[in-house]
Design an enzyme around this catalytic site. Structure first.
Site, mmCIF file in Angstrom:
data_model
loop_
_atom_site.group_PDB
_atom_site.id
_atom_site.type_symbol
_atom_site.label_atom_id
_atom_site.label_comp_id
_atom_site.label_asym_id
_atom_site.label_seq_id
_atom_site.Cartn_x
_atom_site.Cartn_y
_atom_site.Cartn_z
ATOM 1 N N GLU A 180 0.727 -1.219 0.164
ATOM 2 C CA GLU A 180 -0.130 0.145 0.151
ATOM 3 C C GLU A 180 1.005 1.123 -0.011
ATOM 4 O OE1 GLU A 180 -1.635 1.689 3.628
ATOM 5 O OE2 GLU A 180 -1.158 -0.073 4.682
ATOM 6 N N LYS A 190 -2.973 -1.349 16.075
ATOM 7 C CA LYS A 190 -2.417 -0.465 17.169
ATOM 8 C C LYS A 190 -3.307 -0.592 18.424
ATOM 9 C CE LYS A 190 -2.073 0.775 13.694
ATOM 10 N NZ LYS A 190 -2.378 1.602 12.485
HETATM 11 N N1 PSU Z 1 -1.620 1.427 10.261
HETATM 12 C C1 PSU Z 1 -0.211 1.630 10.048
HETATM 13 N N2 PSU Z 1 0.115 2.637 9.443
HETATM 14 C C2 PSU Z 1 -0.842 3.004 8.349
HETATM 15 C C3 PSU Z 1 -2.196 2.888 8.414
HETATM 16 C C4 PSU Z 1 -2.631 1.824 9.255
HETATM 17 O O1 PSU Z 1 0.483 1.328 11.027
HETATM 18 O O2 PSU Z 1 -0.259 3.822 7.651
HETATM 19 C C5 PSU Z 1 -2.897 3.264 7.417
HETATM 20 C C6 PSU Z 1 -3.593 2.104 6.456
HETATM 21 O O3 PSU Z 1 -3.409 2.441 5.166
HETATM 22 C C7 PSU Z 1 -5.025 1.758 6.958
HETATM 23 C C8 PSU Z 1 -5.523 2.958 7.205
HETATM 24 O O4 PSU Z 1 -5.738 1.425 5.912
HETATM 25 O O5 PSU Z 1 -4.284 3.775 8.046
HETATM 26 C C9 PSU Z 1 -6.697 2.985 8.126
HETATM 27 O O6 PSU Z 1 -7.133 4.451 8.466
HETATM 28 P P1 PSU Z 1 -8.599 4.756 9.173
HETATM 29 O O7 PSU Z 1 -8.111 4.344 10.322
HETATM 30 O O8 PSU Z 1 -8.668 6.113 8.895
HETATM 31 O O9 PSU Z 1 -9.510 3.889 8.412
#
Ligand code: PSU
Ligand code: MN
Length: 298
Positions: free
Chosen positions: A23, A157
């Site tokens: 990604e 996390k």
């Molecule tokens: N976890 C990480 N680094 C990231 C992300 C998640 O350790 O960069 C990113 C991923 O692309 C994930 C997104 O799909 O955050 C999720 O965002 P949200 O919580 O806004 O859905």
């Protein structure tokens, strides 16, 4: 269609060679510059050393790219106008000809469209701690229920509500298994108190499970939980306070929606003097190694 494959990805797909999707949100907003570029270069070297072609996915000026060259990568890693694009924003991004880094939901969607079966990331999004009032649940969860590929991650996390995230994965019918672990990993920490129902110690077991899901026409992903290597982990007890303080600051500043995950990642990196960033890089590279082995076995 505004969809293009890089030459190496096209060759690999046409010749049935192993490809691993990666990604770009992790590059654009998950890590600061220049560590993001350094990480990405290492990621590509790890893939190459294992004989797997990396396919990093992003949208550049309204065109979906599967496989990025150095120029495109640099653009995504340094340009602040690059938006965070999840699955629901895909059409808007293409219609407006803007540039976007793809999250787990949109990356897995494009990987599947391109015929790529394995995707490695760092952590997935989940149910946020304040979900009762904010209703904030990542699109990743729903998307995992609609995309029949293998997604390798290190859990979620602990700034999320881990128990509720595990429940949501079950509700959405996402096949969730540990790799060499019997507890749900917490991104920075390899273990948690949440016992997993199923796990595998071999890559063959993961591939076999995925194949059975596909034969039975399941539409959901196989989510593989691969804990951070012990030598690079930060124990939950050590990071707990930093996470609480970061969440309080976020609430005070009124940061909501898709800005929360990048804010918290940055804040925790600052407060740990970049130790959390090193952990993030280590676990993401470890997931790429496992993803590459899965792609080879397939
Ligand atoms: N976890 C990480 N680094 C990231 C992300 C998640 O350790 O960069 C990113 C991923 O692309 C994930 C997104 O799909 O955050 C999720 O965002 P949200 O919580 O806004 O859905
Ligand atoms: Mn959200």
């Amino acid at each position: 269609m505004k969809f293009t494959l890089s030459k190496s990805v096209k060759d690999a797909i046409n010749n049935n060679k192993p490809v691993l999707a990666l990604e770009s949100t992790i590059i654009a907003s998950g890590m600061p510059y220049p560590q993001n570029i350094e990480f990405q270069n290492k990621a590509e070297r790890v893939c190459a050393s294992l004989g797997v072609v990396p396919a990093t996915i992003a949208i550049i000026k309204g065109v979906v790219h599967v496989g990025l060259g150095p120029k495109e990568l640099n653009f995504i890693a340094t340009n602040p106008s690059v938006k965070k694009i999840s699955k629901r924003e895909i059409g808007i991004c293409l219609e407006k000809n803007i540039s976007g880094a793809t999250t787990v939901s949109s990356t897995s969607h494009f990987a599947h469209l391109a015929g790529i079966k394995v995707f490695s990331t760092g952590g997935i999004g989940g149910v946020h701690r304040g979900y009762k009032t904010s209703l904030d649940m990542s699109q990743d969860l729903f998307s995992l229920s609609q995309t029949p590929i293998v997604v390798v991650c290190s859990g979620v996390k602990s700034f999320l509500n881990v128990e509720k995230t595990i429940e949501a994965l079950e509700t959405f019918g996402v096949t969730t298994v540990g790799y060499k672990t019997d507890t749900f990993p917490l991104f920075y920490s390899s273990k948690s108190n949440n016992k997993l129902q199923y796990s595998f110690n071999t890559v063959g077991g993961l591939v076999g499970t995925y194949r059975e899901n596909i034969k039975n026409q399941l539409q959901s992903s196989l989510l593989v939980l691969n804990p951070v290597p012990k030598k690079d982990e930060i124990l939950e007890e050590k990071i707990k306070n930093i996470i609480s303080k970061s969440i309080s600051k976020m609430e005070k500043l009124g940061i909501i929606g898709n800005k929360t995950t990048p804010f918290l990642l940055n804040e925790i990196a600052e407060k740990t003097k970049n130790k959390s960033l090193e952990t993030n890089i280590s676990l993401a590279l470890n997931n790429i190694k496992l993803g590459a082995k899965i792609a080879l076995e397939m």
